[in-house]
Design a protein around this motif. Structure first.
Motif, PDB file in Angstrom:
ATOM      1  N   GLU A 106       0.822  -1.207   0.000  1.00  0.00           N
ATOM      2  CA  GLU A 106       0.000   0.000   0.000  1.00  0.00           C
ATOM      3  C   GLU A 106       0.859   1.261   0.000  1.00  0.00           C
ATOM      4  OE1 GLU A 106      -3.599   2.017   2.660  1.00  0.00           O
ATOM      5  OE2 GLU A 106      -3.159  -0.118   2.828  1.00  0.00           O
ATOM      6  N   LEU A 107       1.936   1.248   0.809  1.00  0.00           N
ATOM      7  CA  LEU A 107       2.818   2.411   0.883  1.00  0.00           C
ATOM      8  C   LEU A 107       3.488   2.680  -0.453  1.00  0.00           C
ATOM      9  CD1 LEU A 107       4.382   4.591   2.462  1.00  0.00           C
ATOM     10  CD2 LEU A 107       6.029   2.810   3.099  1.00  0.00           C
ATOM     11  N   THR A 108       4.072   1.641  -1.054  1.00  0.00           N
ATOM     12  CA  THR A 108       4.772   1.834  -2.315  1.00  0.00           C
ATOM     13  C   THR A 108       3.806   2.136  -3.455  1.00  0.00           C
ATOM     14  OG1 THR A 108       4.788  -0.576  -2.628  1.00  0.00           O
ATOM     15  CG2 THR A 108       6.753   0.429  -1.682  1.00  0.00           C
ATOM     16  N   GLU A 109       2.578   1.620  -3.356  1.00  0.00           N
ATOM     17  CA  GLU A 109       1.584   1.932  -4.383  1.00  0.00           C
ATOM     18  C   GLU A 109       1.239   3.417  -4.360  1.00  0.00           C
ATOM     19  OE1 GLU A 109      -2.883   0.473  -5.741  1.00  0.00           O
ATOM     20  OE2 GLU A 109      -1.639  -0.801  -4.486  1.00  0.00           O
ATOM     21  N   ASP A 110       1.097   3.969  -3.157  1.00  0.00           N
ATOM     22  CA  ASP A 110       0.816   5.400  -3.036  1.00  0.00           C
ATOM     23  C   ASP A 110       1.988   6.235  -3.548  1.00  0.00           C
ATOM     24  OD1 ASP A 110      -1.626   4.821  -1.930  1.00  0.00           O
ATOM     25  OD2 ASP A 110      -0.951   5.047   0.151  1.00  0.00           O
ATOM     26  N   GLU A 111       3.214   5.786  -3.231  1.00  0.00           N
ATOM     27  CA  GLU A 111       4.404   6.558  -3.591  1.00  0.00           C
ATOM     28  C   GLU A 111       4.803   6.402  -5.054  1.00  0.00           C
ATOM     29  OE1 GLU A 111       6.114   8.681  -1.676  1.00  0.00           O
ATOM     30  OE2 GLU A 111       4.706   8.388  -0.031  1.00  0.00           O
ATOM     31  N   SER A 112       4.258   5.410  -5.733  1.00  0.00           N
ATOM     32  CA  SER A 112       4.672   5.138  -7.110  1.00  0.00           C
ATOM     33  C   SER A 112       3.593   5.454  -8.133  1.00  0.00           C
ATOM     34  CB  SER A 112       5.088   3.667  -7.247  1.00  0.00           C
ATOM     35  OG  SER A 112       4.003   2.816  -6.953  1.00  0.00           O
ATOM     36  N   THR A 113       2.558   6.136  -7.703  1.00  0.00           N
ATOM     37  CA  THR A 113       1.500   6.520  -8.636  1.00  0.00           C
ATOM     38  C   THR A 113       1.898   7.790  -9.375  1.00  0.00           C
ATOM     39  OG1 THR A 113      -0.169   5.547  -7.183  1.00  0.00           O
ATOM     40  CG2 THR A 113      -0.942   7.101  -8.848  1.00  0.00           C
ATOM     41  N   LEU A 114       1.693   7.793 -10.681  1.00  0.00           N
ATOM     42  CA  LEU A 114       2.058   8.945 -11.504  1.00  0.00           C
ATOM     43  C   LEU A 114       1.016  10.047 -11.312  1.00  0.00           C
ATOM     44  CD1 LEU A 114       4.145   9.884 -13.628  1.00  0.00           C
ATOM     45  CD2 LEU A 114       2.598   9.031 -15.386  1.00  0.00           C
ATOM     46  N   THR A 115       1.343  11.023 -10.475  1.00  0.00           N
ATOM     47  CA  THR A 115       0.442  12.122 -10.183  1.00  0.00           C
ATOM     48  C   THR A 115       1.093  13.446 -10.558  1.00  0.00           C
ATOM     49  OG1 THR A 115       1.296  12.374  -7.925  1.00  0.00           O
ATOM     50  CG2 THR A 115      -0.545  10.834  -8.246  1.00  0.00           C
ATOM     51  N   VAL A 116       0.293  14.497 -10.548  1.00  0.00           N
ATOM     52  CA  VAL A 116       0.820  15.839 -10.830  1.00  0.00           C
ATOM     53  C   VAL A 116       1.848  16.228  -9.777  1.00  0.00           C
ATOM     54  CG1 VAL A 116       0.227  18.278 -11.015  1.00  0.00           C
ATOM     55  CG2 VAL A 116      -1.274  16.554 -12.033  1.00  0.00           C
ATOM     56  N   THR A 117       1.575  15.888  -8.519  1.00  0.00           N
ATOM     57  CA  THR A 117       2.510  16.222  -7.442  1.00  0.00           C
ATOM     58  C   THR A 117       3.840  15.500  -7.625  1.00  0.00           C
ATOM     59  OG1 THR A 117       0.677  16.552  -5.901  1.00  0.00           O
ATOM     60  CG2 THR A 117       2.850  16.194  -4.945  1.00  0.00           C
ATOM     61  N   TYR A 118       3.787  14.214  -7.977  1.00  0.00           N
ATOM     62  CA  TYR A 118       5.014  13.453  -8.223  1.00  0.00           C
ATOM     63  C   TYR A 118       5.829  14.086  -9.357  1.00  0.00           C
ATOM     64  CZ  TYR A 118       7.936   9.644 -10.020  1.00  0.00           C
ATOM     65  OH  TYR A 118       8.979   8.897 -10.489  1.00  0.00           O
ATOM     66  N   LEU A 119       5.156  14.416 -10.455  1.00  0.00           N
ATOM     67  CA  LEU A 119       5.846  15.037 -11.591  1.00  0.00           C
ATOM     68  C   LEU A 119       6.421  16.395 -11.213  1.00  0.00           C
ATOM     69  CD1 LEU A 119       3.390  14.155 -14.506  1.00  0.00           C
ATOM     70  CD2 LEU A 119       5.663  13.196 -14.099  1.00  0.00           C
ATOM     71  N   ALA A 120       5.685  17.143 -10.389  1.00  0.00           N
ATOM     72  CA  ALA A 120       6.159  18.467  -9.975  1.00  0.00           C
ATOM     73  C   ALA A 120       7.427  18.341  -9.136  1.00  0.00           C
ATOM     74  CB  ALA A 120       5.071  19.190  -9.197  1.00  0.00           C
ATOM     75  N   PHE A 121       7.424  17.430  -8.167  1.00  0.00           N
ATOM     76  CA  PHE A 121       8.607  17.250  -7.322  1.00  0.00           C
ATOM     77  C   PHE A 121       9.811  16.812  -8.149  1.00  0.00           C
ATOM     78  CE2 PHE A 121       6.063  17.036  -3.305  1.00  0.00           C
ATOM     79  CZ  PHE A 121       6.858  17.890  -2.563  1.00  0.00           C
ATOM     80  N   LEU A 122       9.596  15.848  -9.046  1.00  0.00           N
ATOM     81  CA  LEU A 122      10.707  15.342  -9.855  1.00  0.00           C
ATOM     82  C   LEU A 122      11.227  16.418 -10.807  1.00  0.00           C
ATOM     83  CD1 LEU A 122      12.442  12.894 -10.323  1.00  0.00           C
ATOM     84  CD2 LEU A 122      10.777  12.061 -11.984  1.00  0.00           C
ATOM     85  N   SER A 123      10.326  17.209 -11.381  1.00  0.00           N
ATOM     86  CA  SER A 123      10.744  18.282 -12.291  1.00  0.00           C
ATOM     87  C   SER A 123      11.507  19.375 -11.545  1.00  0.00           C
ATOM     88  CB  SER A 123       9.520  18.878 -12.990  1.00  0.00           C
ATOM     89  OG  SER A 123       8.871  17.915 -13.796  1.00  0.00           O
TER      90      SER A 123
END
Length: 317
Positions: A106-123
């Motif tokens: 469950e933890l890794t599923e939440d952390e590995s979902t392609l979201t706008v927030t994930y893309l923003a942090f990585l960018s």
């Protein structure tokens, strides 16, 4: 200790209660008949030693409680009870070594979902790293490493492979590939914009960068460091020591390599593009290999501990 909160259909209440009472390491069972309205059922709670939680979770799921009711697990920071102490002592194995596979999934599923927030942090992390390369600033490079969220999908791939959840592996791989490609595109546009305003320039990129040249010059050390970071990262997740993830983040050259590849592509420095891509691949591969092996070893050790404890425990009356 962990606290289980369960919504149980009335026809399953007796089976669930029997399962909990027969689980070594479970205590403080409570039952409120008809307390749950959506879904309709009985409300049950119990405290469980961490090392006994995974088998109990498997049993509850085997009864179909996941589909028909609710299984919620919370950490208990303090429990003042002799029965709690007895439960932790009697439970086979050691809580520090226990892995809650459902929690990991469950933890890794939440952390590995392609979201706008994930893309923003990585960018943002990649753009910070680009600035660090142009200014030859190791401080900015370290800051960019700490901001990057890429360990979540890497841990998701490892967890998905161990527990055989193809969907988790596919989702994590998608987050990594799409995330890095998007971050590199954004960083390339960011570099072009700053070049237009005179803040970046080809001469600035081509001058020597002694503090950051390791980014596009991968060596065997890069892979070894990635292996060690992968071990530490997975251990921090399985043992709930999340503070160690910061150290993991600033140990690997994933985000800086992606940033340098984007800059090198913008200025057509093909040798740095290839070097950065190789650095990125080495780090990603090292983390996945180390994380996968660590989880497999933890699973093997835990099964041995439980088997040894079960063999030496007195028979039930």
């Amino acid at each position: 200790m962990l606290q289980f909160r369960l919504i149980v259909p009335a026809d399953l209440t007796d089976e669930v209660a029997e399962l909990i009472t027969s689980t070594v390491g479970a205590t403080h069972l409570t039952l409120l008949k008809g307390a749950a309205l959506d879904p309709v059922g009985d409300l049950m709670t119990c405290d469980v030693a961490r090392e006994a939680a995974d088998p109990l979770l498997a049993g509850l799921r085997g009864l179909g409680l996941e589909e028909r009711g609710l299984i919620a697990v919370d950490s208990v920071d303090m429990s003042l009870s002799r029965r709690s102490d007895d439960a932790e002592r009697d439970a086979p194995g050691d809580g520090a070594d226990a892995v809650l596979w459902d929690s990991m999934a469950e933890l890794t599923e939440d952390e590995s979902t392609l979201t706008v927030t994930y893309l923003a942090f990585l960018s943002v992390a990649t753009m910070l790293a680009a600035y660090g390369v142009m200014l030859d600033s190791s401080i900015l490079i370290v800051g960019a490493m700490a901001v990057g969220p890429e360990f979540g999908p890497l841990a998701g791939i490892c967890t998905g492979l161990v527990i055989r959840r193809k969907q988790l592996v596919a989702r994590s791989a998608k987050a990594l590939v799409v995330g890095f490609l998007a971050a590199m595109l954004v960083t390339g546009a960011f570099a072009a914009l700053l070049d237009l305003f005179g803040l970046f320039s080809r001469s600035q990129f081509e001058r020597p960068h002694p503090a950051t040249q390791f980014i596009w010059q991968p060596t065997a050390d890069s892979f070894v460091v990635a292996l060690l970071a992968g071990i530490a990262g997975v251990l921090s997740l399985t043992s709930a020591k999340s503070g160690a993830l910061v150290g993991v983040a600033i140990s690997v050259t994933t985000v800086p390599a992606a940033a340098n590849a984007a800059l090198a592509l913008s200025y057509t420095a093909w040798h740095e593009v290839l070097g950065s891509a190789w650095q990125l691949a080495l780090n990603l591969a090292g983390i996945v290999v180390a994380g996968l092996v660590t989880l497999l070893v933890q699973k093997w050790v835990w099964h041995r501990q439980r088997g040894r404890a079960a063999a030496t425990s007195p028979p039930a009356p």
